[in-house]
Design a protein around this motif. Structure first.
Motif, PDB file in Angstrom:
ATOM      1  N   HIS A   1      38.876  58.608  60.302  1.00  0.00           N
ATOM      2  CA  HIS A   1      37.990  58.394  61.442  1.00  0.00           C
ATOM      3  C   HIS A   1      38.502  57.256  62.332  1.00  0.00           C
ATOM      4  CE1 HIS A   1      34.186  58.533  63.601  1.00  0.00           C
ATOM      5  NE2 HIS A   1      34.072  57.243  63.460  1.00  0.00           N
ATOM      6  N   THR A   2      38.984  56.181  61.721  1.00  0.00           N
ATOM      7  CA  THR A   2      39.409  55.029  62.509  1.00  0.00           C
ATOM      8  C   THR A   2      40.816  55.183  63.074  1.00  0.00           C
ATOM      9  OG1 THR A   2      40.128  53.865  60.521  1.00  0.00           O
ATOM     10  CG2 THR A   2      37.903  53.412  61.311  1.00  0.00           C
TER      11      THR A   2
ATOM     12  N   ASN B   1      30.674  59.423  64.454  1.00  0.00           N
ATOM     13  CA  ASN B   1      31.790  59.179  65.369  1.00  0.00           C
ATOM     14  C   ASN B   1      31.322  58.434  66.614  1.00  0.00           C
ATOM     15  OD1 ASN B   1      30.704  61.091  67.161  1.00  0.00           O
ATOM     16  ND2 ASN B   1      32.150  62.693  66.590  1.00  0.00           N
ATOM     17  N   SER B   2      32.248  58.120  67.494  1.00  0.00           N
ATOM     18  CA  SER B   2      31.940  57.320  68.679  1.00  0.00           C
ATOM     19  C   SER B   2      31.015  58.043  69.659  1.00  0.00           C
ATOM     20  CB  SER B   2      33.224  56.902  69.394  1.00  0.00           C
ATOM     21  OG  SER B   2      33.956  58.050  69.784  1.00  0.00           O
ATOM     22  N   SER B   3      30.854  59.363  69.490  1.00  0.00           N
ATOM     23  CA  SER B   3      29.929  60.126  70.330  1.00  0.00           C
ATOM     24  C   SER B   3      28.532  60.197  69.728  1.00  0.00           C
ATOM     25  CB  SER B   3      30.464  61.545  70.529  1.00  0.00           C
ATOM     26  OG  SER B   3      31.713  61.513  71.179  1.00  0.00           O
TER      27      SER B   3
ATOM     28  N   ARG C   1      32.054  50.010  63.041  1.00  0.00           N
ATOM     29  CA  ARG C   1      30.974  49.104  62.695  1.00  0.00           C
ATOM     30  C   ARG C   1      30.197  49.678  61.528  1.00  0.00           C
ATOM     31  NH1 ARG C   1      27.618  46.524  67.200  1.00  0.00           N
ATOM     32  NH2 ARG C   1      26.130  47.560  65.904  1.00  0.00           N
TER      33      ARG C   1
END
Length: 78
Positions: free
Chosen positions: A75-76, A47-49, A1
């Motif tokens: 990253h993705t 990142n997702s964290s 996103r």
């Protein structure tokens, strides 16, 4: 996103980004110093964290844009 964090109201921020032709998933209003931003533009890759993994400050030159895109791909895909 892709989230834009701007100091002006969300409506003004969205209008500003629209004028520039920048599409984002969400616009948030926040004082930039509250997140440690001292110069604009500043681009964070998070990142997702919720950990900042990359940071770019200032207008990106073409070679830096390439670095950003490579970091996003890494990253993705990771």
């Amino acid at each position: 996103r892709l989230i834009a964090v701007l100091p002006q109201s969300i409506e003004d921020g969205q209008a500003y980004l629209n004028k520039l032709g920048v599409a984002v998933d969400e616009v948030k209003q926040l004082r930039l110093d509250a997140i440690g931003v001292q110069g604009t533009p500043t681009l964070f890759l998070i990142n997702s964290s919720g950990v900042i993994t990359e940071k770019w400050v200032g207008k990106l030159m073409p070679d830096q844009e390439s670095m950003v895109l490579k970091a996003l791909e890494k990253h993705t895909s990771g």
